[in-house]
Each structure stands twice: as C-alpha cells, then as structure tokens.
Design an enzyme around this catalytic site. Sequence first.
Site, short mmCIF file in Angstrom:
data_model
loop_
_atom_site.label_atom_id
_atom_site.label_comp_id
_atom_site.label_asym_id
_atom_site.label_seq_id
_atom_site.Cartn_x
_atom_site.Cartn_y
_atom_site.Cartn_z
N HIS A 98 0.84 -1.30 -0.05
CA HIS A 98 0.14 0.09 0.00
C HIS A 98 0.80 1.22 -0.08
O HIS A 98 0.87 2.11 -0.71
CB HIS A 98 -0.92 -0.01 1.14
N GLU A 156 0.84 8.18 -3.39
CA GLU A 156 1.65 7.64 -2.26
C GLU A 156 2.77 8.68 -1.99
O GLU A 156 3.34 8.94 -0.75
CB GLU A 156 1.87 6.31 -2.32
N HIS A 160 2.91 11.35 0.87
CA HIS A 160 3.58 10.81 2.10
C HIS A 160 5.06 11.20 1.99
O HIS A 160 5.79 11.57 2.91
CB HIS A 160 3.63 9.17 2.55
#
Length: 291
Positions: A98, A156, A160
């Site tokens: 993920h 992502e 992040h």
Amino acid sequence: MAISLREIASYLGQFLSQIPLPGIGSTSCLPGDIINPSYEALSGAPSCPLDGPMSCHNSTPVAGDSCCFVYPGGRMLLTQFWDQHVHAGGAEEGWTLHGLWPDLCDGTYDQFCHMTPQYRNITEVLEHYGHHDLVRFMNRYWLSDYGPNSNLWEHEFNKHATCINTLAPKCYGSSHQPGMEVVDYFVRAAALFRTLDTYHALEKSGIVPHPRKHYPLADVQKALEEYSGGKVVLRCGGRRDVLHEAWYHYFIKGSLQTGEFIPAKDLGKNGDAGNCAPWIKYLPKRRKGEL
C-alpha cells in the site's frame, strides 16, 4: 582517490539494507522481478554517523543536521493490503504494497508536505534512471484498486514522501537532479516490503485463508509481531471482521535513503489505529468473475 572507512561503512549499510534481515524474514519465495540488492542511493546523500540516534528518539535533528535524522515524521509504516481478488500476474497468497508512510511518532501524521517536490510522472522518472525492473515489480505488487497503478504511486509519493525531510533536494547537494528522491523512496519501500512475507508468516502459525473460519485477532497480531520484531497494526473491512491491511512499524537510524530500518517496539500515544473485531476472517482471494 582514497576511500575513507566511513564511506565504506556507508556503502555496506546501503547494500545490506536492501536484502532480507536475519530475524525479520525473507520474501525470496515471492515470484516476479528481484530488486537489485546492490542498489546505491542516487544521491550522494550525506554519509550519516553510524552512532546517530534513531528517529523519534531526539526532539530535534542531531546538531541541526536534518539530512541525517528523519524528523518530525520519524516512525515509518510499511503498509500492506490483502486484496479480495487475485490481480493479473498475481497469486492467491500474494499480499500487496500500500505505501511507506511517516507518522509523527505518536500515531498522527502530516500529509502533502513541501519537503520535496511533488511528481506526476513516477513511471517516467523511475525508467529515466534505469529502474525498469522496479516498475515491473511495482506493477505486480504495488497495485491500485481503481485506475492505473501509477495513480496510486503518485498519490503515495505526493501525500507521504513529501513529508520525509531527508528526501529534500538540499540533502542531495550539488549532485541533485529532479527525480532522485523518487527513486530513493520507491526503492527503499519495495526493498523493505520484500523482507515482510505476511502470508507465510501467518501460515507458519496455522493462520491461512478460509471462507468461514474465524481467528483470534490476538493470534494474528502475535504471529506478525514475532515475525517482524516490531509492532503491527491490523485493519479490517466488512463488519470489522475481515482482515484487509497490516501496518509494520519502524524507526530509522540515519536518512531514509541510506539509513537502517529498526522495528519499532511501541506505537506511540495515538498509534494504535487498528479497528478489527476480537475474532476475524482471513478470506481466500477470488479470481475475476468468481462470486
């Protein structure tokens, strides 16, 4: 040109960080492409002290050197999915990746920061730097539920990775070229994922997918924490009784690019984001077209 002992140690640290660690497990049984184990950060990122502190264990970067100390988001979460369906090219025992997320050492987190530029062309960047094998690996293990896989990779990174201070362009010095931080982030995330074979860790404890059986949540968590050496958060779907995600927790000693991932023994004040019921199902994957 003479090579210092520190430079040799830094190189060895980079080399060893890309292969399975003793006591944590190995995903050598995973099918698909193998990440080059001798990968070196493209950076020229700084050689960080071997005796530096772990992230979350100092309130400020060491001597103001934010390029050798992940701060403030110092606890890293390697997160995996147990998908409902077998993906193209996948297998019935395959967990997928993920993301690799930084939290603020207490379970809270920042998002969409500006420590590194955002990117909308992750595939092109990786291939520009010659990481075609990594792109193939990600298309097998880092998969989006909706739309192209590249959309998830962009999400992502921009959500992040932009909050990981050691990926800032300044940490690459005069050698920085656009996209170096993209390669470092995805190579490190993929390499860490390869050390965490969630399926076989559970299988060793007699926990295997079954259409009707329920397992004690405590047993599932214990199996994964004994395997990884650190804390694991489990997330469930359905009525909070269908296992869906596993989040492995780490601190970093040094930078994300070249540092050592150390299993975290605690979750922080607000870090237990688990939502599963005391007894959970671990359902078999379905092939496309199966009900």
